[in-house]
Design a protein around this motif. Sequence first.
Motif, PDB file in Angstrom:
ATOM      1  N   SER A 142      -5.864  -7.934  48.900  1.00 22.02           N
ATOM      2  CA  SER A 142      -4.517  -7.388  49.022  1.00 22.02           C
ATOM      3  C   SER A 142      -4.311  -6.949  50.455  1.00 22.02           C
ATOM      4  CB  SER A 142      -4.308  -6.210  48.061  1.00 22.02           C
ATOM      5  OG  SER A 142      -5.207  -5.156  48.358  1.00 22.02           O
ATOM      6  N   THR A 143      -3.075  -6.919  50.883  1.00 26.90           N
ATOM      7  CA  THR A 143      -2.791  -6.597  52.268  1.00 26.90           C
ATOM      8  C   THR A 143      -1.564  -5.693  52.335  1.00 26.90           C
ATOM      9  OG1 THR A 143      -2.393  -7.566  54.444  1.00 26.90           O
ATOM     10  CG2 THR A 143      -1.428  -8.713  52.577  1.00 26.90           C
ATOM     11  N   TYR A 144      -0.942  -5.581  53.489  1.00 31.98           N
ATOM     12  CA  TYR A 144       0.160  -4.651  53.695  1.00 31.98           C
ATOM     13  C   TYR A 144       1.426  -5.405  54.061  1.00 31.98           C
ATOM     14  CZ  TYR A 144      -0.436  -5.429  58.709  1.00 31.98           C
ATOM     15  OH  TYR A 144      -0.509  -6.003  59.958  1.00 31.98           O
ATOM     16  N   THR A 145       2.544  -4.737  53.939  1.00 35.50           N
ATOM     17  CA  THR A 145       3.821  -5.336  54.308  1.00 35.50           C
ATOM     18  C   THR A 145       4.499  -4.480  55.368  1.00 35.50           C
ATOM     19  OG1 THR A 145       5.892  -6.233  53.453  1.00 35.50           O
ATOM     20  CG2 THR A 145       5.152  -4.138  52.537  1.00 35.50           C
ATOM     21  N   ASP A 146       5.670  -4.899  55.816  1.00 33.99           N
ATOM     22  CA  ASP A 146       6.449  -4.138  56.797  1.00 33.99           C
ATOM     23  C   ASP A 146       7.517  -3.329  56.068  1.00 33.99           C
ATOM     24  OD1 ASP A 146       4.914  -5.359  58.663  1.00 33.99           O
ATOM     25  OD2 ASP A 146       6.397  -6.849  59.248  1.00 33.99           O
ATOM     26  N   SER A 147       7.628  -2.064  56.398  1.00 30.30           N
ATOM     27  CA  SER A 147       8.465  -1.141  55.631  1.00 30.30           C
ATOM     28  C   SER A 147       9.964  -1.375  55.809  1.00 30.30           C
ATOM     29  CB  SER A 147       8.132   0.307  56.023  1.00 30.30           C
ATOM     30  OG  SER A 147       8.362   0.505  57.405  1.00 30.30           O
ATOM     31  N   ASN A 148      10.358  -2.112  56.844  1.00 28.51           N
ATOM     32  CA  ASN A 148      11.788  -2.276  57.109  1.00 28.51           C
ATOM     33  C   ASN A 148      12.406  -3.467  56.391  1.00 28.51           C
ATOM     34  OD1 ASN A 148      10.336  -4.106  58.594  1.00 28.51           O
ATOM     35  ND2 ASN A 148      11.695  -4.065  60.366  1.00 28.51           N
ATOM     36  N   LEU A 149      11.697  -4.030  55.418  1.00 30.46           N
ATOM     37  CA  LEU A 149      12.189  -5.207  54.711  1.00 30.46           C
ATOM     38  C   LEU A 149      12.724  -4.844  53.330  1.00 30.46           C
ATOM     39  CD1 LEU A 149       9.261  -7.690  55.494  1.00 30.46           C
ATOM     40  CD2 LEU A 149      11.437  -7.464  56.705  1.00 30.46           C
ATOM     41  N   LYS A 150      13.545  -5.728  52.790  1.00 29.42           N
ATOM     42  CA  LYS A 150      14.031  -5.565  51.423  1.00 29.42           C
ATOM     43  C   LYS A 150      12.872  -5.807  50.453  1.00 29.42           C
ATOM     44  CE  LYS A 150      18.663  -7.248  52.589  1.00 29.42           C
ATOM     45  NZ  LYS A 150      19.672  -8.310  52.331  1.00 29.42           N
ATOM     46  N   PRO A 151      12.944  -5.247  49.246  1.00 29.54           N
ATOM     47  CA  PRO A 151      11.842  -5.432  48.274  1.00 29.54           C
ATOM     48  C   PRO A 151      11.464  -6.888  48.051  1.00 29.54           C
ATOM     49  CG  PRO A 151      13.328  -3.726  47.507  1.00 29.54           C
ATOM     50  CD  PRO A 151      13.969  -4.317  48.738  1.00 29.54           C
ATOM     51  N   SER A 152      12.470  -7.765  47.935  1.00 24.73           N
ATOM     52  CA  SER A 152      12.169  -9.181  47.706  1.00 24.73           C
ATOM     53  C   SER A 152      11.452  -9.788  48.908  1.00 24.73           C
ATOM     54  CB  SER A 152      13.456  -9.951  47.425  1.00 24.73           C
ATOM     55  OG  SER A 152      14.373  -9.832  48.521  1.00 24.73           O
ATOM     56  N   GLU A 153      11.868  -9.377  50.108  1.00 26.04           N
ATOM     57  CA  GLU A 153      11.218  -9.877  51.327  1.00 26.04           C
ATOM     58  C   GLU A 153       9.797  -9.347  51.435  1.00 26.04           C
ATOM     59  OE1 GLU A 153      14.062  -8.377  54.098  1.00 26.04           O
ATOM     60  OE2 GLU A 153      15.087 -10.306  54.307  1.00 26.04           O
ATOM     61  N   GLN A 154       9.592  -8.094  51.006  1.00 25.49           N
ATOM     62  CA  GLN A 154       8.252  -7.511  51.032  1.00 25.49           C
ATOM     63  C   GLN A 154       7.315  -8.269  50.107  1.00 25.49           C
ATOM     64  OE1 GLN A 154       8.669  -3.350  50.148  1.00 25.49           O
ATOM     65  NE2 GLN A 154       9.170  -2.815  52.263  1.00 25.49           N
ATOM     66  N   ARG A 155       7.806  -8.613  48.909  1.00 24.00           N
ATOM     67  CA  ARG A 155       6.965  -9.343  47.961  1.00 24.00           C
ATOM     68  C   ARG A 155       6.551 -10.699  48.532  1.00 24.00           C
ATOM     69  NH1 ARG A 155      10.574  -6.955  44.232  1.00 24.00           N
ATOM     70  NH2 ARG A 155      11.893  -8.828  44.194  1.00 24.00           N
ATOM     71  N   THR A 156       7.501 -11.385  49.146  1.00 26.68           N
ATOM     72  CA  THR A 156       7.199 -12.689  49.740  1.00 26.68           C
ATOM     73  C   THR A 156       6.191 -12.559  50.875  1.00 26.68           C
ATOM     74  OG1 THR A 156       9.401 -13.524  49.194  1.00 26.68           O
ATOM     75  CG2 THR A 156       8.185 -14.684  50.916  1.00 26.68           C
ATOM     76  N   LEU A 157       6.391 -11.543  51.715  1.00 25.77           N
ATOM     77  CA  LEU A 157       5.497 -11.345  52.855  1.00 25.77           C
ATOM     78  C   LEU A 157       4.093 -10.976  52.384  1.00 25.77           C
ATOM     79  CD1 LEU A 157       5.353 -11.361  55.926  1.00 25.77           C
ATOM     80  CD2 LEU A 157       5.976  -8.940  55.916  1.00 25.77           C
ATOM     81  N   LEU A 158       3.992 -10.128  51.357  1.00 26.97           N
ATOM     82  CA  LEU A 158       2.686  -9.770  50.806  1.00 26.97           C
ATOM     83  C   LEU A 158       1.946 -11.007  50.305  1.00 26.97           C
ATOM     84  CD1 LEU A 158       3.463  -6.494  48.813  1.00 26.97           C
ATOM     85  CD2 LEU A 158       1.853  -6.713  50.708  1.00 26.97           C
ATOM     86  N   ARG A 159       2.668 -11.859  49.590  1.00 25.47           N
ATOM     87  CA  ARG A 159       2.054 -13.069  49.038  1.00 25.47           C
ATOM     88  C   ARG A 159       1.595 -14.006  50.160  1.00 25.47           C
ATOM     89  NH1 ARG A 159       5.500 -13.873  45.280  1.00 25.47           N
ATOM     90  NH2 ARG A 159       6.966 -15.098  46.517  1.00 25.47           N
ATOM     91  N   ASP A 160       2.461 -14.169  51.175  1.00 24.31           N
ATOM     92  CA  ASP A 160       2.118 -15.073  52.282  1.00 24.31           C
ATOM     93  C   ASP A 160       0.942 -14.540  53.096  1.00 24.31           C
ATOM     94  OD1 ASP A 160       4.197 -16.654  51.483  1.00 24.31           O
ATOM     95  OD2 ASP A 160       5.589 -16.018  53.048  1.00 24.31           O
ATOM     96  N   ARG A 161       0.918 -13.240  53.334  1.00 21.73           N
ATOM     97  CA  ARG A 161      -0.178 -12.663  54.124  1.00 21.73           C
ATOM     98  C   ARG A 161      -1.501 -12.722  53.374  1.00 21.73           C
ATOM     99  NH1 ARG A 161       2.567  -7.359  57.149  1.00 21.73           N
ATOM    100  NH2 ARG A 161       3.649  -8.592  58.764  1.00 21.73           N
ATOM    101  N   ALA A 162      -1.462 -12.430  52.079  1.00 22.21           N
ATOM    102  CA  ALA A 162      -2.686 -12.503  51.281  1.00 22.21           C
ATOM    103  C   ALA A 162      -3.223 -13.933  51.262  1.00 22.21           C
ATOM    104  CB  ALA A 162      -2.423 -12.001  49.866  1.00 22.21           C
ATOM    105  N   ALA A 163      -2.311 -14.909  51.165  1.00 22.94           N
ATOM    106  CA  ALA A 163      -2.735 -16.312  51.182  1.00 22.94           C
ATOM    107  C   ALA A 163      -3.360 -16.676  52.519  1.00 22.94           C
ATOM    108  CB  ALA A 163      -1.536 -17.216  50.899  1.00 22.94           C
ATOM    109  N   LYS A 164      -2.818 -16.115  53.591  1.00 27.14           N
ATOM    110  CA  LYS A 164      -3.370 -16.385  54.921  1.00 27.14           C
ATOM    111  C   LYS A 164      -4.789 -15.808  55.053  1.00 27.14           C
ATOM    112  CE  LYS A 164      -1.259 -17.902  57.876  1.00 27.14           C
ATOM    113  NZ  LYS A 164      -1.066 -19.265  58.393  1.00 27.14           N
ATOM    114  N   LEU A 165      -4.994 -14.625  54.497  1.00 25.62           N
ATOM    115  CA  LEU A 165      -6.320 -14.015  54.535  1.00 25.62           C
ATOM    116  C   LEU A 165      -7.312 -14.814  53.700  1.00 25.62           C
ATOM    117  CD1 LEU A 165      -5.352 -10.240  54.204  1.00 25.62           C
ATOM    118  CD2 LEU A 165      -5.921 -11.490  56.279  1.00 25.62           C
ATOM    119  N   LEU A 166      -6.831 -15.297  52.549  1.00 27.20           N
ATOM    120  CA  LEU A 166      -7.683 -16.125  51.694  1.00 27.20           C
ATOM    121  C   LEU A 166      -8.113 -17.387  52.432  1.00 27.20           C
ATOM    122  CD1 LEU A 166      -8.926 -16.805  48.932  1.00 27.20           C
ATOM    123  CD2 LEU A 166      -6.705 -17.735  48.251  1.00 27.20           C
ATOM    124  N   ASP A 167      -7.155 -18.029  53.124  1.00 29.12           N
ATOM    125  CA  ASP A 167      -7.473 -19.239  53.884  1.00 29.12           C
ATOM    126  C   ASP A 167      -8.457 -18.933  55.015  1.00 29.12           C
ATOM    127  OD1 ASP A 167      -5.808 -20.740  52.289  1.00 29.12           O
ATOM    128  OD2 ASP A 167      -4.101 -20.665  53.661  1.00 29.12           O
TER     129      ASP A 167
END
Length: 277
Positions: free
Chosen positions: A214-239
Amino acid sequence: MFRKAALLAAAAVWVVWRASSSFAYDTWGSRDHPLFRRPQGYNIADYVVSDGVLTVAGHSAFLSGKMTEIVYYAQERPLSSSELMLRFLASLENAGGEIVFREDPGLGGRYVAGKLARPGREVWVVQESTSPREYRLTILETPTSVSRLSSAAADDETEAQVLDLLHTVDRTGVLELPARFASGSSILRKGYEAGFKKVVMLMEKDPSLKFRISTYTDSNLKPSEQRTLLRDRAAKLLDALTGMGADRGRLTTEISTGEAAGVLRLTSVDSVDSPEQ
């Protein structure tokens, strides 16, 4: 006679003025490093080039070679330690270097070290804030073979650190390692490699270990944008982990909130489910 006395008096006044503003000009013969230039309003207060030995925090080897020490002093409003560190990291990244060690600027960290690979040699650079108005930049160049003389000791140190991580997992079930992303994106910045390598070694040492990422998101984003960013960042860490040799079948990702910014959190689990969407 009067003219000579006047010249002597003027010279004395100049010496007193120069001493009272001792850092108003750069030290004679000094110069910036071409990759790590000073901020505006800083002067070089001291400049020494010699054959020296450097011990870098977080690195077990004693490094020897041509060493340049530059002390900068702020004539105007000084930058904070965190601002100076960010400038250093940006210069290091632009030069293709890697972070070797850094103190957390959020906790008042003043020390950061990096390394640049050049043909036949390695360039080690350390920056440390020594006072509110002063910081020191140390550059040491050493032949590649020399910097690796203590590789056996470094391997022993890494092994000890991996065992410490294994103890942490056994005791708490959680590992926290630094991972830094560009703001608003899933671009993973350099500096994570050493920690991720230890995680891979840890998984090799204990084949039963499985992790959720699991990772972190940026606080200035909308909830939907935060969810997308969390998923993308976690995938990047997995890779990144699997690219360094980790077993993908023992890793998964999850969407989580409330994580501390700048922290990669690896949570040990008994079984690995499908990644949460």
